[in-house]
Design a protein around this motif. Structure first.
Motif, PDB file in Angstrom:
ATOM      1  N   LYS A   1       7.402   2.519   5.870  1.00  0.00           N
ATOM      2  CA  LYS A   1       8.493   3.441   5.761  1.00  0.00           C
ATOM      3  C   LYS A   1       7.710   4.530   5.832  1.00  0.00           C
ATOM      4  N   ASN A   2       7.742   5.447   6.941  1.00  0.00           N
ATOM      5  CA  ASN A   2       6.668   6.380   7.161  1.00  0.00           C
ATOM      6  C   ASN A   2       7.464   7.687   7.423  1.00  0.00           C
ATOM      7  N   ASP A   3       7.298   8.711   6.369  1.00  0.00           N
ATOM      8  CA  ASP A   3       8.187   9.825   6.534  1.00  0.00           C
ATOM      9  C   ASP A   3       7.209  11.165   6.684  1.00  0.00           C
ATOM     10  N   TYR A   4       7.569  12.298   7.548  1.00  0.00           N
ATOM     11  CA  TYR A   4       6.902  13.494   7.488  1.00  0.00           C
ATOM     12  C   TYR A   4       7.520  14.218   6.468  1.00  0.00           C
ATOM     13  N   MET A   5       6.632  15.215   6.043  1.00  0.00           N
ATOM     14  CA  MET A   5       7.123  16.445   5.143  1.00  0.00           C
ATOM     15  C   MET A   5       6.867  17.675   5.423  1.00  0.00           C
TER      16      MET A   5
ATOM     17  N   PHE B   1       0.832  -1.144   0.071  1.00  0.00           N
ATOM     18  CA  PHE B   1      -0.068   0.081  -0.030  1.00  0.00           C
ATOM     19  C   PHE B   1       0.826   1.199  -0.029  1.00  0.00           C
ATOM     20  N   ILE B   2       0.364   2.363  -0.413  1.00  0.00           N
ATOM     21  CA  ILE B   2       0.982   3.663  -0.450  1.00  0.00           C
ATOM     22  C   ILE B   2      -0.240   4.536   0.245  1.00  0.00           C
ATOM     23  N   LYS B   3      -0.043   5.309   1.090  1.00  0.00           N
ATOM     24  CA  LYS B   3      -1.054   6.172   1.847  1.00  0.00           C
ATOM     25  C   LYS B   3      -0.319   7.475   1.970  1.00  0.00           C
ATOM     26  N   ASN B   4      -0.919   8.647   1.629  1.00  0.00           N
ATOM     27  CA  ASN B   4      -0.529  10.073   1.749  1.00  0.00           C
ATOM     28  C   ASN B   4      -1.586  10.713   2.592  1.00  0.00           C
TER      29      ASN B   4
ATOM     30  N   ASN C   1       3.793  10.470   4.363  1.00  0.00           N
ATOM     31  CA  ASN C   1       3.550   9.488   3.366  1.00  0.00           C
ATOM     32  C   ASN C   1       4.085   8.237   4.017  1.00  0.00           C
ATOM     33  N   VAL C   2       3.208   7.071   3.797  1.00  0.00           N
ATOM     34  CA  VAL C   2       3.611   5.864   4.189  1.00  0.00           C
ATOM     35  C   VAL C   2       3.604   4.925   3.019  1.00  0.00           C
ATOM     36  N   LYS C   3       4.665   3.882   2.985  1.00  0.00           N
ATOM     37  CA  LYS C   3       4.625   3.074   1.874  1.00  0.00           C
ATOM     38  C   LYS C   3       5.073   1.565   2.678  1.00  0.00           C
ATOM     39  N   GLY C   4       4.115   0.701   2.476  1.00  0.00           N
ATOM     40  CA  GLY C   4       4.293  -0.585   3.497  1.00  0.00           C
ATOM     41  C   GLY C   4       3.753  -1.901   2.609  1.00  0.00           C
ATOM     42  N   VAL C   5       4.115  -3.032   3.170  1.00  0.00           N
ATOM     43  CA  VAL C   5       3.825  -4.312   2.944  1.00  0.00           C
ATOM     44  C   VAL C   5       3.231  -5.238   4.241  1.00  0.00           C
TER      45      VAL C   5
ATOM     46  N   ASP D   1       7.426  21.781   5.078  1.00  0.00           N
ATOM     47  CA  ASP D   1       8.368  22.649   4.340  1.00  0.00           C
ATOM     48  C   ASP D   1       9.269  23.691   5.125  1.00  0.00           C
ATOM     49  N   SER D   2       8.604  23.977   6.503  1.00  0.00           N
ATOM     50  CA  SER D   2       9.233  24.927   7.327  1.00  0.00           C
ATOM     51  C   SER D   2      10.206  24.422   8.373  1.00  0.00           C
ATOM     52  N   ILE D   3      10.525  23.075   8.437  1.00  0.00           N
ATOM     53  CA  ILE D   3      11.403  22.322   9.160  1.00  0.00           C
ATOM     54  C   ILE D   3      12.435  21.694   8.475  1.00  0.00           C
ATOM     55  N   VAL D   4      13.513  21.874   8.851  1.00  0.00           N
ATOM     56  CA  VAL D   4      14.902  21.550   8.506  1.00  0.00           C
ATOM     57  C   VAL D   4      15.362  20.247   9.071  1.00  0.00           C
ATOM     58  N   PRO D   5      15.446  19.303   8.489  1.00  0.00           N
ATOM     59  CA  PRO D   5      15.239  18.782   7.194  1.00  0.00           C
ATOM     60  C   PRO D   5      13.876  18.866   6.942  1.00  0.00           C
ATOM     61  N   HIS D   6      13.471  19.028   5.599  1.00  0.00           N
ATOM     62  CA  HIS D   6      12.074  18.678   5.226  1.00  0.00           C
ATOM     63  C   HIS D   6      11.316  17.506   5.371  1.00  0.00           C
ATOM     64  N   THR D   7      12.271  16.393   5.235  1.00  0.00           N
ATOM     65  CA  THR D   7      11.804  15.019   5.250  1.00  0.00           C
ATOM     66  C   THR D   7      12.284  14.321   6.382  1.00  0.00           C
ATOM     67  N   PHE D   8      11.790  13.770   7.253  1.00  0.00           N
ATOM     68  CA  PHE D   8      12.202  12.986   8.267  1.00  0.00           C
ATOM     69  C   PHE D   8      11.684  11.849   8.808  1.00  0.00           C
ATOM     70  N   PRO D   9      11.813  10.887   9.678  1.00  0.00           N
ATOM     71  CA  PRO D   9      10.956   9.782  10.112  1.00  0.00           C
ATOM     72  C   PRO D   9       9.874  10.178  10.883  1.00  0.00           C
ATOM     73  N   ASN D  10       8.647   9.516  10.767  1.00  0.00           N
ATOM     74  CA  ASN D  10       7.334   9.904  11.626  1.00  0.00           C
ATOM     75  C   ASN D  10       7.523   9.509  12.907  1.00  0.00           C
ATOM     76  N   ASN D  11       6.901   9.971  13.852  1.00  0.00           N
ATOM     77  CA  ASN D  11       6.853   9.491  15.332  1.00  0.00           C
ATOM     78  C   ASN D  11       6.508   8.177  15.478  1.00  0.00           C
ATOM     79  N   LEU D  12       5.424   7.779  14.514  1.00  0.00           N
ATOM     80  CA  LEU D  12       5.023   6.226  14.505  1.00  0.00           C
ATOM     81  C   LEU D  12       5.869   5.292  13.320  1.00  0.00           C
ATOM     82  N   ASP D  13       7.135   5.838  13.092  1.00  0.00           N
ATOM     83  CA  ASP D  13       7.528   5.028  11.831  1.00  0.00           C
ATOM     84  C   ASP D  13       8.341   3.699  12.566  1.00  0.00           C
ATOM     85  N   ILE D  14       7.642   2.701  12.613  1.00  0.00           N
ATOM     86  CA  ILE D  14       7.875   1.422  12.845  1.00  0.00           C
ATOM     87  C   ILE D  14       8.260   0.672  11.825  1.00  0.00           C
ATOM     88  N   ARG D  15       9.565   0.626  11.566  1.00  0.00           N
ATOM     89  CA  ARG D  15       9.838  -0.098  10.074  1.00  0.00           C
ATOM     90  C   ARG D  15       9.533  -1.865  10.053  1.00  0.00           C
TER      91      ARG D  15
END
Length: 855
Positions: free
Chosen positions: A708-712, A655-658, A683-687, A714-728
């Motif tokens: 693989k769950n990442d935040y995006m 699945f892919i979820k945004n 954005n989450v991509k998973g199996v 624009d006003s935070i550096v870096p713009h993309t980083f792991p979600n607080n719930l990113d359990i791989r």
């Protein structure tokens, strides 16, 4: 040693259960079935009477006479009712027995696999022009039909069934008629029954839990609804609660939880450790992770729909039980053949009884933290804690059938938590007092109608109110903080369904929702008073076309929902949400599914970890305003394969979820962005993978989920980083085994650690140019907690106390290895301007015992 105390309790508990099980072996014997004709001969000798009858009318009839029938009149009345025959007293000694040529008949048509009721099935009396369509409960009724005729029962996707009326009469009042689903290969299915009895994956990829058929799962001795759903791939609670369920990387407020069609804003007791919904009144639970039907709005991550029984019971049924936390009672009562009542009630024993389970839950809720300073020295202040806590819930339902085609259902539920908590720092001689009251009161009504054999409708109206009051009295006994969060919701929903032909049906409807939320904060010193109230109204027409091919090679649902959202003070918005749900055959035993949906929601929960309710109820409901918090919107697509043959199931889904329109204030940040309110997306991509082998008395499964769950932002550096719930990675291995009346289960859960943000190392970690000083953090979510591992086990023994009273006793142990798992880790500045590290830990080894009776 630390475990000695608990080992002592375990020994007592195990000893008690062994004694109980070993002594429950004398059960009452029931009378064996007797041929009716020889039995009449015994009555002739017993009561000095004679019976006149035609042998062929009574040949082959068997009967079991209840022991409490002693007189001839009672016995003959029982025989008349059982076989629809007449007994006529000719004189003091002679009786004539004759068979009725025409009879009344009722029945319920069910799915042979899942025993779900089938609405809209055609029931025809062969040789006549008499036919009926089953109502929404799968029921039908005939008056004055030929006894010697047969019924023809047919429904799309099921094998047509022929059954003699005489055979149905022998089964008692309103017998169940099971239809087998029609498959091209008789041993091939596309509705999958897995893990344990009562859990089914339906052809639209939803998961159904039938609580009455529920078997056993590791750590569960009662079918706790929100604990059970966490056994499914892709559904977990990262902090071990039922009030914070994470579905495919989403937060708990992104789950739409419905009870009898009413949206619930409170779902847990004991601060999320126990589900607030009584499973013994709940009949069915349906979970959608994707491909949601268009009649559901809200809940960008999932829908969890709970339904109580919708048919008037034929007989009085009920039960009661207790465990080491609470006791409950439930009943289903037929007042008349058109009026029935259901109710359930549960109350904790925590305010007058202290048990090992309660102590572990309290430790988890209040004393689960370890505080260390930046130099790794432990803060060893001694605290004295005292709590007064109780919870209860009550639910009820009135069922009234106007006739066979129009039915009224009224439902109500009340959920309450109440707490007083005092914490005294002995070294500083300071006491903080906290009070909390949490309530949810909801009422609703439904009107179900079957207008023709093709057209039906369902009207649902409800009112729901959630209220959370918290008061903190600080150590100086002068400063006080009062906080309030209140949600009021009124809604109307009207569904229609029209059967176009044997392959197509068309569903349409309209939903109106008005949601008002109030947040208030009052501080007496310094004087501060804030009260924010908002109202959002949503108008949502929707439509869906359903298709099912004759051979079930292709099943599809395509629809759309049109949400017109208005906040009278700030914005108006139109959102179009397409939905698609396709299931088709690829080869024998192998089917594929393609799911997709657009969804949105206007309610979210702010997670305020500093100004919180007791440090426990950290979540406050708020409304979108399209400015500081926009309407949350999601897009999700998934593709899956399902294979099953000879009770061996393999399923895989990618699945892919945004999700767009989230705020840092709703995500539980514990770094500089906690209060900044930045707007972004994730954005989450998973199996998800599940393999399950079932036998006659066992089930073993292995599940694996990759996200693989990442935040995006624009006003935070870096713009993309792991979600607080990113359990791989998440892995579950479990097994159940049934031996006669004993059910056993054991399972193990493993997952990688969740991300957290560490301070800058060394002296630069604290910025003293601010007052009070601030922590300088490294890149957001640059570190991860240690891996999580927990094993659970449970056992249930079923037995009979008498012919009509059944019972079971259960024992469960959570975290059987007593592993100390770190659930969370964050940092703060103390009164001495030092950085403190706070770690929250999981439940320790936790036993529980239950005993239940049902009748």
């Amino acid at each position: 040693m630390p475990g000695t105390h608990y080992n002592k309790h375990f020994g007592l508990i195990l000893g008690f259960l062994f004694f109980l099980f070993s002594n429950i072996n004398a059960q009452e014997n029931q009378q064996s079935s007797l041929d009716l004709i020889p039995y009449l001969k015994t009555l002739e000798n017993r009561f000095n009477v004679k019976f006149s009858y035609i042998n062929k009318d009574l040949k082959g009839l068997n009967i079991t006479i209840p022991e409490n029938l002693n007189t001839l009149g009672q016995i003959l009345t029982f025989i008349e009712d059982a076989f629809h025959i007449d007994t006529e007293k000719l004189n003091d000694r002679y009786y004539a027995i004759t068979k009725n040529d025409r009879v009344d008949l009722c029945g319920v048509v069910l799915d042979n696999f899942a025993e779900n009721t089938i609405m809209g099935a055609t029931v025809e009396v062969l040789g006549t022009k008499i036919a009926k369509i089953t109502d929404p409960n799968g029921s039908f009724t005939f008056k004055n039909i030929p006894r010697e005729a047969s019924l023809k029962i047919r429904y799309l996707g099921y094998i047509t069934k022929y059954i003699p009326i005489e055979k149905l009469l022998l089964q008692g009042e309103c017998p169940k008629i099971l239809l087998a689903q029609h498959y091209e290969q008789l041993d091939e299915v596309f509705v999958y029954k897995y893990l344990t009895s009562g859990i089914i994956k339906e052809k639209d990829a939803s998961i159904t839990l039938n609580t009455a058929e529920f078997g056993i799962l590791p750590g569960l001795i009662e079918p706790d609804i929100l604990q059970t759903v966490q056994a499914l791939p892709g559904i977990k609670s990262i902090d071990e609660t039922v009030s914070d369920i994470n579905v495919r990387g989403g937060t708990n407020d992104q789950n739409l939880i419905l009870w009898n069609g009413i949206k619930m804003y409170q779902s847990g007791h004991f601060f999320g450790l126990i589900s607030a919904f009584n499973p013994y009144q709940t009949d069915k639970v349906t979970i959608y992770k994707n491909g949601t039907p268009s009649n559901f709005g809200d809940g960008v991550s999932s829908v969890i729909q709970m339904e109580t029984g919708n048919a008037i019971p034929e007989t009085w049924e009920g039960g009661a039980g207790f465990n080491l936390i609470s006791g409950d009672v439930f009943a289903e009562i037929p007042v008349t053949n058109k009026l029935g009542v259901q109710f359930s009630a549960r109350r904790s024993a925590t305010d007058f009884l202290s048990t090992p389970t309660y102590k572990q839950f309290i430790n988890r809720a209040f004393q689960d933290s370890e505080i260390t300073l930046q130099n790794n020295n432990t803060v060893d202040d001694e605290f004295l804690r005292d709590e007064e806590f109780f919870f209860y819930d009550f639910s009820g339902k009135i069922l009234y059938d106007l006739n066979d085609y129009h039915k009224i259902r009224l439902s109500a539920i009340h959920i309450k938590n109440n707490l007083k908590f005092e914490e005294t720092n002995i070294d500083a001689n300071e006491t903080n007092t906290s009070l909390l009251r949490q309530d949810n009161i909801s009422v609703g009504g439904q009107f179900l109608s079957q207008w023709t054999d093709k057209f039906s409708s369902h009207l649902n109206i409800y009112y729901s109110k959630y209220n959370l009051d918290a008061q903190n009295i600080f150590a100086n006994q002068v400063q006080q903080l009062f906080q309030n969060n209140q949600v009021t919701e009124n809604a109307l929903k009207f569904d229609t369904s029209y059967i176009l032909n044997d392959q197509f049906s068309w569903s349409n409807g309209y939903q109106y929702i008005e949601t008002g939320i109030t947040n208030a904060t009052i501080i007496n010193q310094p004087d501060f008073n804030s009260r924010i109230k908002g109202v959002i109204r949503t108008h949502a027409p929707y439509s869906q076309l359903n298709y099912n091919s004759y051979d079930n090679k292709f099943v599809g649902k395509v629809g759309a929902r049109f949400n017109f959202i208005e906040n009278l003070d700030t914005f108006k918005k139109l959102l179009i949400e397409p939905r698609i749900n396709l299931n088709f055959k690829l080869a024998n035993y192998l089917r594929a599914e393609v799911l997709g949906e657009f969804k949105s929601q206007t309610t979210n929960q702010v997670i305020d970890l500093e100004q919180n309710f007791l440090g426990i109820e950290k979540r406050r409901w708020i409304l979108s305003n399209d400015d500081t918090l926009p309407v949350t919107e999601s897009k999700q697509g998934s593709v899956g394969l399902n294979y099953e043959k000879n009770s061996f199931y393999v399923g895989i889904e990618g699945f892919i979820k945004n999700v767009d329109g989230i705020s840092t204030s709703t995500q539980g940040f514990q770094n500089p962005y906690q209060f900044s309110g930045e707007i972004g997306s994730y954005n989450v991509k998973g199996v998800e993978f599940l393999i399950n082998k079932k036998g006659d008395n066992y089930s073993t499964w292995l599940s694996y989920a990759y996200n693989k769950n990442d935040y995006m932002f624009d006003s935070i550096v870096p713009h993309t980083f792991p979600n607080n719930l990113d359990i791989r990675h998440m892995v579950t291995f479990a097994s159940t085994y049934t031996y006669k009346n004993l059910k056993l289960s054991i399972g193990f859960n493993y997952r990688t650690g969740k991300p957290f943000t560490e301070p800058v190392e060394g002296d630069e970690g604290l910025d003293e140019s601010f007052f009070p000083p601030r922590i300088n953090f490294q890149s957001p979510n640059n570190s991860r907690l240690p891996e999580y591992f927990r094993g659970d086990a449970s056992a249930i023994y079923n037995f009979s106390i008498s012919r009509t009273i059944r019972a079971n006793a259960g024992l469960s142990i959570l975290n059987i290895t007593n592993r100390k798992n770190t659930l969370n880790k964050y940092y703060r500045v103390n009164e001495n301007d030092e950085i403190e590290t706070i770690e929250n830990f999981s439940l320790g080894i936790t036993p529980n015992v239950s005993f239940r009776v049902s009748f």
